[in-house]
Design an enzyme around this catalytic site. Structure first.
Site, PDB file in Angstrom:
ATOM      1  N   ASN A 180       0.830  -1.203   0.000  1.00 36.40           N
ATOM      2  CA  ASN A 180       0.000   0.000   0.000  1.00 36.40           C
ATOM      3  C   ASN A 180       0.859   1.246   0.000  1.00 36.40           C
ATOM      4  O   ASN A 180       1.970   1.254   0.526  1.00 36.40           O
ATOM      5  CB  ASN A 180      -0.967  -0.001   1.202  1.00 36.40           C
ATOM      6  CG  ASN A 180      -0.383   0.712   2.402  1.00 36.40           C
ATOM      7  OD1 ASN A 180      -0.426   1.937   2.502  1.00 36.40           O
ATOM      8  ND2 ASN A 180       0.219  -0.054   3.316  1.00 36.40           N
ATOM      9  N   ALA A 181       0.314   2.275  -0.635  1.00 34.41           N
ATOM     10  CA  ALA A 181       0.945   3.593  -0.596  1.00 34.41           C
ATOM     11  C   ALA A 181      -0.183   4.615  -0.465  1.00 34.41           C
ATOM     12  O   ALA A 181      -0.429   5.429  -1.344  1.00 34.41           O
ATOM     13  CB  ALA A 181       1.766   3.834  -1.855  1.00 34.41           C
ATOM     14  N   CYS A 204       6.449   5.420   8.400  1.00 30.53           N
ATOM     15  CA  CYS A 204       5.617   5.324   7.199  1.00 30.53           C
ATOM     16  C   CYS A 204       6.494   5.373   5.954  1.00 30.53           C
ATOM     17  O   CYS A 204       7.198   6.355   5.726  1.00 30.53           O
ATOM     18  CB  CYS A 204       4.585   6.450   7.137  1.00 30.53           C
ATOM     19  SG  CYS A 204       3.525   6.268   5.684  1.00 30.53           S
ATOM     20  N   LYS A 215       6.457   3.614  17.089  1.00 29.94           N
ATOM     21  CA  LYS A 215       6.293   2.533  16.110  1.00 29.94           C
ATOM     22  C   LYS A 215       7.498   2.474  15.178  1.00 29.94           C
ATOM     23  O   LYS A 215       7.755   3.404  14.416  1.00 29.94           O
ATOM     24  CB  LYS A 215       5.010   2.746  15.313  1.00 29.94           C
ATOM     25  CG  LYS A 215       4.742   1.620  14.346  1.00 29.94           C
ATOM     26  CD  LYS A 215       3.299   1.576  13.971  1.00 29.94           C
ATOM     27  CE  LYS A 215       2.985   0.473  13.007  1.00 29.94           C
ATOM     28  NZ  LYS A 215       1.582   0.494  12.618  1.00 29.94           N
ATOM     29  N   THR A 242       5.274  -1.511   7.885  1.00 26.90           N
ATOM     30  CA  THR A 242       5.403  -2.283   6.640  1.00 26.90           C
ATOM     31  C   THR A 242       6.839  -2.268   6.104  1.00 26.90           C
ATOM     32  O   THR A 242       7.627  -1.369   6.404  1.00 26.90           O
ATOM     33  CB  THR A 242       4.472  -1.684   5.581  1.00 26.90           C
ATOM     34  OG1 THR A 242       4.727  -0.283   5.502  1.00 26.90           O
ATOM     35  CG2 THR A 242       3.025  -1.913   5.939  1.00 26.90           C
ATOM     36  N   GLY A 256       0.958  -8.045   5.790  1.00 27.12           N
ATOM     37  CA  GLY A 256       0.292  -9.346   5.658  1.00 27.12           C
ATOM     38  C   GLY A 256       1.220 -10.500   6.009  1.00 27.12           C
ATOM     39  O   GLY A 256       2.357 -10.290   6.463  1.00 27.12           O
ATOM     40  N   GLY A 288       2.307  -7.530  12.288  1.00 26.09           N
ATOM     41  CA  GLY A 288       2.897  -7.981  11.028  1.00 26.09           C
ATOM     42  C   GLY A 288       2.311  -9.322  10.646  1.00 26.09           C
ATOM     43  O   GLY A 288       2.758 -10.366  11.103  1.00 26.09           O
ATOM     44  N   GLY A 289       1.246  -9.269   9.855  1.00 28.46           N
ATOM     45  CA  GLY A 289       0.698 -10.502   9.290  1.00 28.46           C
ATOM     46  C   GLY A 289      -0.101 -11.371  10.231  1.00 28.46           C
ATOM     47  O   GLY A 289      -0.265 -12.563   9.976  1.00 28.46           O
ATOM     48  N   THR A 294      -3.683  -6.033   8.227  1.00 28.29           N
ATOM     49  CA  THR A 294      -4.191  -6.432   6.907  1.00 28.29           C
ATOM     50  C   THR A 294      -5.363  -7.408   7.001  1.00 28.29           C
ATOM     51  O   THR A 294      -6.269  -7.387   6.155  1.00 28.29           O
ATOM     52  CB  THR A 294      -3.023  -7.043   6.102  1.00 28.29           C
ATOM     53  OG1 THR A 294      -2.034  -6.016   5.944  1.00 28.29           O
ATOM     54  CG2 THR A 294      -3.444  -7.534   4.739  1.00 28.29           C
TER      55      THR A 294
HETATM   56  C1  LIG Z   1      -3.518   0.267   4.151  1.00 25.45           C
HETATM   57  C2  LIG Z   1      -2.568   0.419   5.309  1.00 25.45           C
HETATM   58  C3  LIG Z   1      -2.449   1.660   5.936  1.00 25.45           C
HETATM   59  C4  LIG Z   1      -1.574   1.817   7.021  1.00 25.45           C
HETATM   60  N1  LIG Z   1      -1.491   3.041   7.626  1.00 25.45           N
HETATM   61  C5  LIG Z   1      -0.697   3.184   8.722  1.00 25.45           C
HETATM   62  C6  LIG Z   1      -0.655   4.428   9.412  1.00 25.45           C
HETATM   63  O1  LIG Z   1      -1.352   5.379   9.068  1.00 25.45           O
HETATM   64  N2  LIG Z   1       0.179   4.530  10.492  1.00 25.45           N
HETATM   65  C7  LIG Z   1       0.956   3.472  10.908  1.00 25.45           C
HETATM   66  O2  LIG Z   1       1.687   3.613  11.890  1.00 25.45           O
HETATM   67  N3  LIG Z   1       0.906   2.271  10.287  1.00 25.45           N
HETATM   68  C8  LIG Z   1       0.106   2.111   9.203  1.00 25.45           C
HETATM   69  N4  LIG Z   1       0.051   0.894   8.572  1.00 25.45           N
HETATM   70  C9  LIG Z   1       0.862  -0.239   9.082  1.00 25.45           C
HETATM   71  C10 LIG Z   1       0.007  -1.168   9.939  1.00 25.45           C
HETATM   72  O3  LIG Z   1      -0.486  -0.500  11.077  1.00 25.45           O
HETATM   73  C11 LIG Z   1       0.800  -2.423  10.406  1.00 25.45           C
HETATM   74  O4  LIG Z   1       1.848  -2.028  11.266  1.00 25.45           O
HETATM   75  C12 LIG Z   1       1.397  -3.191   9.239  1.00 25.45           C
HETATM   76  O5  LIG Z   1       0.487  -3.245   8.159  1.00 25.45           O
HETATM   77  C13 LIG Z   1       1.798  -4.624   9.620  1.00 25.45           C
HETATM   78  O6  LIG Z   1       0.718  -5.374  10.104  1.00 25.45           O
HETATM   79  P1  LIG Z   1      -0.200  -6.309   9.152  1.00 25.45           P
HETATM   80  O7  LIG Z   1       0.738  -7.151   8.344  1.00 25.45           O
HETATM   81  O8  LIG Z   1      -1.038  -7.107  10.122  1.00 25.45           O
HETATM   82  O9  LIG Z   1      -1.007  -5.404   8.301  1.00 25.45           O
HETATM   83  C14 LIG Z   1      -0.801   0.714   7.478  1.00 25.45           C
HETATM   84  C15 LIG Z   1      -0.935  -0.530   6.835  1.00 25.45           C
HETATM   85  C16 LIG Z   1      -1.801  -0.692   5.777  1.00 25.45           C
HETATM   86  C17 LIG Z   1      -1.910  -2.037   5.132  1.00 25.45           C
END
Ligand SMILES: Cc1cc2nc3c(=O)[nH]c(=O)nc-3n(C[C@H](O)[C@H](O)[C@H](O)COP(=O)(O)O)c2cc1C
Length: 305
Positions: free
Chosen positions: A70-71, A131, A166, A194, A218, A244-245, A267
């Protein structure tokens, strides 16, 4: 026997260790139609900046074999709107609310903390120094221990709320970054954000994301995240929120065994809006079937020797 799922992340008290990860659960309200958010340990809100932001142009999301890129670029309504429009309605839920902040400069982060300081309804501030999808601020802070120290000190000076920092996984040594954050006053660490990634459309010979690169999340990143949580927990005397995932309760237990006091489901919320709730229920079942009376017993209980 009902297992005791309560946990603490420093000064943050949680009824269970399951949080929702920032940016994957909106401002909570969006998910309230799917279940009672009071079932969660806490909600980490979407990344918030001083001014409203539109985010990056589309395409902003791409699927990968084991997760997504994502971006988004921190699209959000700005801190004042979050304080006046989003936070008040969340107080009807019996769950910890954590506000995630991002800025372009150290002063912006400090100002965000200053504005949140008088808000009594929040349990903590999560400082996103990781970020990968914005041109200024974000990850640039999270990969330099000197900048981390300056930034966390500045934020610390503006608020008495607990501070969660974070961390970015896009570094050679996560421990150096964690140490800098703790020395500067972080009450807890969040790991991980991420991983910087890229996908190319081979027909068009162009990057899939308009931003070219994006953050990978993910199941693909889980082993990296578990390893980093373990490295931090082994060396630093600070509570950690792991992410993370995480898709299932077993994934959450992996992070807890590695040393996380709480975990954030990210995710997985896009795959199933009830994912975080299912992880809470699954964790209760796991404790029941494994004779775990208190989840706190599992924190850092992995045996590596
Ligand atoms: C679409 C999306 C938007 C995200 N926006 C933020 C954000 O605004 N601030 C932040 O600290 N992390 C953000 N993250 C990171 C997530 O909070 C998380 O740390 C990361 O996705 C890893 O966990 P996951 O694999 O369970 O998604 C974002 C992740 C995704 C996928």
């Amino acid at each position: 026997m009902t297992p005791d799922l309560t946990t603490t992340v420093g000064k943050i008290q949680l009824k269970n260790p399951i949080l929702t990860a920032s940016g994957t659960f909106g401002y909570g309200e969006e998910y309230a139609e799917f279940y009672d958010l009071s079932a969660l340990g806490g909600i980490i809100l979407k990344g918030t900046t001083l001014e409203p932001r539109e985010g990056n142009p589309p395409t902003r999301i791409a699927e990968t074999p084991a997760g997504m890129l994502n971006a988004i670029g921190l699209q959000n309504p700005g801190i004042d709107a979050v304080i006046t429009d989003k936070l008040p309605s969340l107080s009807r839920f019996d769950t910890a609310v954590i506000v995630n902040i991002s800025g372009r400069t150290v002063d912006e982060y400090a100002e965000l903390a200053r504005r949140l300081d008088p808000v009594p309804s929040i349990a903590a501030i999560e400082v996103n120094i990781s970020c990968p999808n914005v041109q200024h601020g974000g990850m640039q802070f999270g990969v330099d221990p000197v900048l981390i120290r300056d930034l966390v000190q500045a934020v610390r000076g503006q608020t008495t709320h607990p501070l969660v920092v974070k961390l970015s996984p896009n570094v050679t040594d996560i421990l150096v970054m964690g140490e800098a954050a703790v020395e500067a006053g972080a009450d807890a660490l969040s790991a991980i954000n991420t991983l910087l990634g890229m996908a190319i459309d081979v027909e068009r010979r162009r990057p899939v994301l308009a931003n070219v690169t994006g953050g990978l999340s993910g199941p693909a990143i889980r082993p990296v995240a578990v390893r980093m949580v373990w490295q931090l927990a082994r060396e630093l005397d600070v509570p950690i929120i792991g992410s993370g995932g995480i898709m299932t309760a077993r994934d959450a237990v992996e992070f807890i065994l590695a040393g996380a006091s709480a975990v954030a489901v990210g995710t997985a919320n896009f795959v199933d809006p009830r994912a975080a709730l299912k992880v809470v229920h699954g964790l209760r079942d796991f404790c029941g079937t494994h004779g775990v009376s208190r989840i706190a017993e599992l924190v850092g209980a992995v045996q590596t020797g």
